[in-house]
Design a protein around this motif. Structure first.
Motif, mmCIF file in Angstrom:
data_model
loop_
_atom_site.group_PDB
_atom_site.id
_atom_site.type_symbol
_atom_site.label_atom_id
_atom_site.label_comp_id
_atom_site.label_asym_id
_atom_site.label_seq_id
_atom_site.Cartn_x
_atom_site.Cartn_y
_atom_site.Cartn_z
ATOM 1 N N ASN A 1 0.732 -1.126 -0.259
ATOM 2 C CA ASN A 1 -0.522 0.410 -0.198
ATOM 3 C C ASN A 1 1.069 1.004 0.367
ATOM 4 N N GLU B 1 0.838 4.236 -3.145
ATOM 5 C CA GLU B 1 0.789 5.184 -2.696
ATOM 6 C C GLU B 1 0.256 5.628 -3.857
ATOM 7 N N SER C 1 -3.233 7.138 -8.613
ATOM 8 C CA SER C 1 -4.387 7.395 -8.225
ATOM 9 C C SER C 1 -5.739 5.597 -7.879
ATOM 10 N N GLN C 2 -6.679 5.980 -7.504
ATOM 11 C CA GLN C 2 -7.395 4.875 -7.633
ATOM 12 C C GLN C 2 -7.519 3.912 -8.434
ATOM 13 N N ALA C 3 -7.712 4.361 -10.177
ATOM 14 C CA ALA C 3 -7.985 3.720 -10.978
ATOM 15 C C ALA C 3 -6.395 2.569 -11.165
ATOM 16 N N ASP C 4 -5.700 3.561 -11.530
ATOM 17 C CA ASP C 4 -3.986 2.780 -11.227
ATOM 18 C C ASP C 4 -3.900 1.925 -10.643
ATOM 19 N N LYS C 5 -4.357 2.131 -9.363
ATOM 20 C CA LYS C 5 -4.049 1.353 -8.383
ATOM 21 C C LYS C 5 -4.517 -0.058 -8.714
ATOM 22 N N SER C 6 -5.948 -0.290 -8.521
ATOM 23 C CA SER C 6 -6.802 -1.166 -9.552
ATOM 24 C C SER C 6 -5.996 -1.683 -9.817
ATOM 25 N N GLN D 1 -3.482 -3.637 -9.974
ATOM 26 C CA GLN D 1 -3.477 -4.969 -9.076
ATOM 27 C C GLN D 1 -3.884 -5.919 -9.904
#
Length: 277
Positions: free
Chosen positions: A39, A43, A46-51, A54
């Motif tokens: 995490n 950090e 962006s949330q979209a890139d994180k999703s 993963q």
């Protein structure tokens, strides 16, 4: 940086001799206990890139997942590893007599020639002649030609679904070169890596590591080097899994260092208190 591939701990075999390496793949992954570290690493995205980062492929219900994406620097490292594995391991196998000219002509060259690559069409005969000439400088010239071909063919690929440039851009090979490299790797896996005499050495190394891990984990404070033992004690104070300290220590070992440590632990006639750890 790959996607969040969470490793599972398979059931421990009844004894080390029954250890089956394929049940414990992949050798590199992110474990559930490392979630906080993962995490922290992702950090900035962006949330979209994180999703997206993963996302994983799960080919078998009970098997390990495999990352779909990688960061820019990881794509460079992975490709460099593939080229080194696909080309330099071939040279070693030829020198050792594990790959012969007849094997090359029967199992590999026809597939390479079928790729209709301008480079291979022009150079494949010379590469074969040099590889099996029994002259080191010619063999290395052929290896250098292949490595140079792959490296100079590398291109930056844009993955538009990502926002951050570290994830948006990747290094890869054009289709023809990618297929050629895959053919080299498949040939080596079938005719070199999977040979029983090679697998015996792999198995012996696995047994050595398993025995060393059992010894270190039985009494870490007594057997580990002082600085590693100190890290292990700190992990116990924090109520963390101290076995990770031992795993990380063993993962840092070179082949020579691991062999010396094994001899110190288990071979009565070898090892001395005066030898540095």
């Amino acid at each position: 940086m790959h996607a969040n591939v969470v490793g599972k701990y398979p059931e421990k075999p009844a004894n080390f001799r029954q250890f089956k390496a394929s049940n414990w793949a992949p050798p590199k992954c992110v474990y559930q206990e490392e979630q906080d570290l993962l995490n922290w690493i992702i950090e900035p995205f962006s949330q979209a890139d994180k999703s997206l980062l993963q996302e994983v492929n799960q080919t078998e219900p009970d098997g390990h997942a495999k990352a779909k994406h990688a960061s820019f620097d990881t794509s460079i490292m992975d490709l460099a590893d593939d080229i080194a594995y696909g080309v330099h391991d071939l040279e070693d196998a030829i020198v050792l007599g594990m790959v012969t000219k007849d094997m090359w002509l029967e199992h590999l060259e026809p597939k390479l020639a079928a790729l209709a690559s301008p480079f291979l069409a022009e150079n494949l005969n010379d590469i074969r002649t040099q590889l099996f000439s029994r002259q080191s400088h010619l063999r290395k010239e052929a290896i250098g030609s292949l490595v140079s071909w792959f490296i100079t063919s590398c291109q930056v690929i844009e993955k538009t679904q990502f926002e951050h440039p570290l994830l948006r851009f990747q290094v890869g090979l054009p289709e023809g070169q990618r297929q050629a490299l895959n053919l080299l790797k498949q040939f080596e896996m079938q005719h070199i890596i999977q040979r029983p005499e090679v697998q015996m050495l792999v198995y012996k190394g696995q047994q050595m590591l398993l025995e060393m891990f059992e010894a270190y984990s039985a009494d870490p404070n007594r057997l580990l080097p002082r600085e590693i033992a100190n890290e292990w004690r700190k992990s116990q104070e924090r109520e963390e899994n101290g076995l990770r300290i031992i795993c990380d220590y063993m993962a840092s070992m070179t082949d020579d260092y691991a062999s010396r440590m094994y001899n110190k632990l288990f071979v009565p006639s070898l090892g001395s208190v005066f030898e540095p750890m």
